[in-house]
Motif scaffolding. Structure first.
Motif, PDB file in Angstrom:
ATOM      1  N   VAL A  89       0.632  -1.178   0.050  1.00 39.07           N
ATOM      2  CA  VAL A  89      -0.135  -0.087   0.332  1.00 39.07           C
ATOM      3  C   VAL A  89       0.879   1.051  -0.334  1.00 39.07           C
ATOM      4  CG1 VAL A  89      -1.688   1.422   1.394  1.00 39.07           C
ATOM      5  CG2 VAL A  89      -2.219  -1.425   0.686  1.00 39.07           C
ATOM      6  N   VAL A 107     -12.471   2.868  -2.684  1.00 38.40           N
ATOM      7  CA  VAL A 107     -11.259   1.732  -2.471  1.00 38.40           C
ATOM      8  C   VAL A 107     -11.043   1.615  -3.888  1.00 38.40           C
ATOM      9  CG1 VAL A 107     -12.071  -0.455  -2.545  1.00 38.40           C
ATOM     10  CG2 VAL A 107     -13.262   0.720  -0.840  1.00 38.40           C
ATOM     11  N   LYS A 108     -10.803   2.875  -4.689  1.00 37.83           N
ATOM     12  CA  LYS A 108     -10.240   1.994  -5.903  1.00 37.83           C
ATOM     13  C   LYS A 108      -8.746   2.510  -5.858  1.00 37.83           C
ATOM     14  CE  LYS A 108     -10.552   2.895 -10.764  1.00 37.83           C
ATOM     15  NZ  LYS A 108     -11.366   3.336 -11.988  1.00 37.83           N
ATOM     16  N   THR A 111      -6.521  -0.270  -3.979  1.00 38.01           N
ATOM     17  CA  THR A 111      -7.209  -1.701  -4.708  1.00 38.01           C
ATOM     18  C   THR A 111      -5.665  -1.399  -5.770  1.00 38.01           C
ATOM     19  OG1 THR A 111      -8.488  -0.605  -6.220  1.00 38.01           O
ATOM     20  CG2 THR A 111      -8.777  -2.418  -3.835  1.00 38.01           C
ATOM     21  N   ARG A 112      -5.020  -0.548  -6.238  1.00 39.78           N
ATOM     22  CA  ARG A 112      -3.753  -0.607  -6.740  1.00 39.78           C
ATOM     23  C   ARG A 112      -2.935  -1.098  -6.008  1.00 39.78           C
ATOM     24  NH1 ARG A 112      -2.954   5.824  -7.417  1.00 39.78           N
ATOM     25  NH2 ARG A 112      -1.299   4.753  -7.992  1.00 39.78           N
ATOM     26  N   VAL A 116      -4.157  -6.282  -2.659  1.00 46.47           N
ATOM     27  CA  VAL A 116      -5.009  -5.883  -1.767  1.00 46.47           C
ATOM     28  C   VAL A 116      -6.604  -6.293  -2.444  1.00 46.47           C
ATOM     29  CG1 VAL A 116      -5.306  -3.889  -0.581  1.00 46.47           C
ATOM     30  CG2 VAL A 116      -3.059  -4.401  -0.399  1.00 46.47           C
ATOM     31  N   GLY A 117      -6.843  -6.454  -2.421  1.00 50.61           N
ATOM     32  CA  GLY A 117      -8.738  -6.195  -2.848  1.00 50.61           C
ATOM     33  C   GLY A 117      -9.507  -5.229  -2.451  1.00 50.61           C
ATOM     34  N   PRO A 118     -10.236  -5.369  -2.553  1.00 58.11           N
ATOM     35  CA  PRO A 118     -11.977  -4.094  -2.301  1.00 58.11           C
ATOM     36  C   PRO A 118     -11.717  -4.434  -1.199  1.00 58.11           C
ATOM     37  CG  PRO A 118     -12.146  -5.653  -4.168  1.00 58.11           C
ATOM     38  CD  PRO A 118     -10.564  -6.203  -3.966  1.00 58.11           C
ATOM     39  N   LYS A 119     -12.145  -5.861  -0.206  1.00 61.62           N
ATOM     40  CA  LYS A 119     -12.182  -5.715   0.553  1.00 61.62           C
ATOM     41  C   LYS A 119     -11.382  -5.368   1.930  1.00 61.62           C
ATOM     42  CE  LYS A 119     -15.629 -10.162   0.547  1.00 61.62           C
ATOM     43  NZ  LYS A 119     -16.034 -11.695   0.882  1.00 61.62           N
ATOM     44  N   ALA A 121      -9.259  -3.761   1.423  1.00 65.62           N
ATOM     45  CA  ALA A 121      -8.750  -1.420   1.153  1.00 65.62           C
ATOM     46  C   ALA A 121     -10.549  -0.834   1.942  1.00 65.62           C
ATOM     47  CB  ALA A 121      -9.504  -1.326  -0.107  1.00 65.62           C
ATOM     48  N   GLN A 122     -11.513  -1.335   1.901  1.00 63.55           N
ATOM     49  CA  GLN A 122     -12.845  -1.390   2.722  1.00 63.55           C
ATOM     50  C   GLN A 122     -12.369  -1.187   4.338  1.00 63.55           C
ATOM     51  OE1 GLN A 122     -15.830  -3.762   1.089  1.00 63.55           O
ATOM     52  NE2 GLN A 122     -15.480  -2.304  -0.392  1.00 63.55           N
TER      53      GLN A 122
END
Length: 201
Positions: A89, A107-108, A111-112, A116-119, A121-122
């Protein structure tokens, strides 16, 4: 606890560096962005470090600034976010951009980071949003920063308009926060923000 290393770069690779401190080589995992900013073999360097011990591994993680260490510690305190994800990150986003992304719930952008996926990141946003100092997301001097922070709170319409025009939430938040809204209408803020984004300011 090893707080920092001050030595000579003995080797570099895509995941970290070996720093020679008085004849002892320390293998330090670092963000790719920091590795790219460092000098070459034989150059002197100071790296702020975190010595991490877990059930499965022991590792030394390094960063070029103390601010990165602070955010690294915040990230690894989150359930499911390990040191490698935290390094990813911070290798993808600067401390400032990460703060923007968390404040804007972007979130987007988070996730770059590789792995690190959406979950995840959230989860980062949920856990850290109330723990982020807004000043971390502002590069201007403190007085101007306070004006900018007040501006973004008062001009959410400008932020929303920029998002509707194609800006990411963190980019919109960041740009509006950098503009003093004192005496400026929402329309003026939008125009100035678009000018800055188009010029890459």
């Amino acid at each position: 606890m090893i707080s920092f290393l001050n030595g000579v770069i003995a080797a570099k690779n895509e995941s970290g560096v070996i720093i020679d401190v008085g004849g002892v080589g320390y293998n330090v995992s670092m963000p790719v962005s920091d590795i790219a900013k460092m000098g070459g073999i034989g150059d002197n360097v100071k790296v702020f470090t975190h010595f991490h011990i877990s059930e499965n591994a022991v590792g030394l993680f390094g960063f070029l600034t103390n601010e990165q260490i602070e955010y690294f510690n915040k990230l690894i305190a989150i359930s499911g976010i390990g040191p490698k994800a935290a390094v990813a990150v911070l290798g993808t986003l600067s401390v400032q951009d990460l703060a923007y992304a968390i404040i804007a719930e972007d979130v987007k952008s988070i996730t770059r980071a590789p792995g690190v996926g959406p979950k995840a990141a959230q989860r980062i946003i949920l856990e850290l949003k109330g723990k982020i100092d807004t000043q971390d997301a502002v590069s201007a001097p403190s007085t101007a920063s306070n004006i900018a922070v007040s501006s973004v709170r008062a001009d959410t319409g400008a932020v929303n308009a920029l998002i509707a025009l194609g800006a990411s939430p963190s980019e919109a938040q960041k740009t509006v926060m950098q503009i003093s809204g004192d005496g400026m209408s929402t329309e003026d803020i939008i125009k100035e923000a678009l000018r800055r984004m188009s010029n890459g300011i």
